[in-house]
Design a protein around this motif. Structure first.
Motif, PDB file in Angstrom:
ATOM      1  N   GLY A 171       0.825  -1.210   0.000  1.00 18.13           N
ATOM      2  CA  GLY A 171       0.000   0.000   0.000  1.00 18.13           C
ATOM      3  C   GLY A 171       0.854   1.253   0.000  1.00 18.13           C
ATOM      4  O   GLY A 171       2.003   1.253  -0.450  1.00 18.13           O
ATOM      5  N   ARG A 172       0.283   2.319   0.544  1.00 16.24           N
ATOM      6  CA  ARG A 172       0.975   3.598   0.563  1.00 16.24           C
ATOM      7  C   ARG A 172       2.025   3.618   1.679  1.00 16.24           C
ATOM      8  O   ARG A 172       1.741   3.271   2.813  1.00 16.24           O
ATOM      9  N   LEU A 173       3.224   4.051   1.315  1.00 17.24           N
ATOM     10  CA  LEU A 173       4.340   4.076   2.256  1.00 17.24           C
ATOM     11  C   LEU A 173       4.721   5.518   2.582  1.00 17.24           C
ATOM     12  O   LEU A 173       4.866   6.354   1.678  1.00 17.24           O
ATOM     13  N   LEU A 174       4.903   5.791   3.856  1.00 14.07           N
ATOM     14  CA  LEU A 174       5.329   7.107   4.311  1.00 14.07           C
ATOM     15  C   LEU A 174       6.788   7.026   4.746  1.00 14.07           C
ATOM     16  O   LEU A 174       7.142   6.226   5.611  1.00 14.07           O
ATOM     17  N   VAL A 175       7.642   7.846   4.132  1.00 11.50           N
ATOM     18  CA  VAL A 175       9.064   7.906   4.476  1.00 11.50           C
ATOM     19  C   VAL A 175       9.287   9.165   5.309  1.00 11.50           C
ATOM     20  O   VAL A 175       8.917  10.267   4.900  1.00 11.50           O
TER      21      VAL A 175
END
Length: 316
Positions: A10-14
């Protein structure tokens, strides 16, 4: 996990924060490069009046390309793609200027300065924004000052508190106990609300006082690219990393004490990296190295293998 596809499903936050977690500006530098290469825009900003002490985190002033003076306040901003999940096809003339790969349209960024107060409120606000953006996993980038030589590859340590992530990516769980920065606070809270996390830390030679450290920045980008399955253009970063190392070599050549110290670090690192080294042998060699140094500075240096020492990462 998101959509049953594991950490990358899914969506990854760095995430990176300037301050205690950012030796050599390596973590914020890496996320800053991603921000410039991705097609992202600001989705959310914290109110700096609530979370920052301006005598501790002072605003900065600069001149823009048009000659106007600009004030920049400390803060934290969440960036996201205009069309989540959509990977734009780069044109031939900018193919080396854009992040590419099937995951490129799922990357979000959180970039800012470590807050100086109200960490619980800050954490709640940031995680509310992450949940609103439907973030499925968070990658924290950090950098610490450590007893490592600049002449060897930058040590990278990847860990996760999430058992599924550890199993999927074959990484370890951190055994560190002690003082922490905002990255650990956010990671702990994210796991509690069901967002899996992992952390990537780089070790920066503590005797190198000039920031930024492009070699550490490059090492973080290399590992991040491997984990989140994208291709990140390096631009001039490889050349800058080589120049950074050459500059330190030049300084050490004129300083016998510094050169001898670096040689000791190299020997300790090479012992750790040798194929025949056992865990016990590594520990004995490192203890011998510390006795030889008579190290008693503050007990906060990283280990010879670049991992956090018994009292955590040294404060940048």
């Amino acid at each position: 996990m998101t959509d049953g596809n594991g950490f990358l499903g899914g969506r990854l936050l760095v995430v990176a924060f300037a301050g205690w977690n950012d030796a050599g500006e390596a973590a914020t530098g890496a996320v800053g490069i991603l921000r410039d290469l991705l097609d992202v825009s600001s989705l959310f900003e914290v109110d700096p009046e609530v979370y920052f002490d301006y005598q501790f985190n002072r605003p900065t002033i600069s001149t823009d390309d048009e000659g106007h003076r600009q004030l920049e306040w400390p803060g934290a901003t969440l960036f996201g793609p205009a069309e989540p999940g959509v990977v734009g096809e780069p044109l031939a003339d900018d193919a080396q200027l854009r992040v590419s790969g099937s995951n490129a349209g799922n990357i979000y960024l959180l970039l800012g300065t470590e807050p100086s107060r109200s960490w619980k409120g800050f954490t709640a606000e940031v995680l509310d924004a992450a949940l609103a953006a439907d973030i499925g996993g968070i990658v924290f980038l950090g950098a610490m000052l450590a007893d490592v030589p600049h002449t060897r590859p930058i040590s990278i340590f990847v860990s996760s508190e999430n058992p599924e992530v550890r199993s999927e990516l074959q990484i370890e769980r951190s055994s560190y106990e002690g003082p922490v920065g905002i990255l650990s606070v956010l990671s702990h809270a994210a796991e509690l609300v069901g967002i899996p996390t992992l952390s990537i830390w780089a070790s920066v030679p503590h005797y190198v006082h000039n920031a930024p450290s492009p070699k550490a920045m490059l090492a973080l980008i290399d590992k991040l690219e491997e984990i989140i399955d994208v291709v990140i253009p390096r631009g001039d970063l490889v050349t800058e990393a080589d120049e950074w190392q050459t500059g330190i070599d030049t300084l050490a050549a004129d300083d016998e004490e510094m050169a001898a110290y670096i040689n000791q670090l190299e020997q300790a690192r090479d012992t750790v990296d040798s194929p025949e080294a056992s865990g016990e042998a590594i520990a004995q060699e490192f203890e011998k190295y510390l006795r030889k140094r008579g190290d008693g500075r503050d007990g906060q240096a990283g280990r010879a293998d670049g991992r956090p020492g018994p009292d955590g990462p040294r404060q940048p």
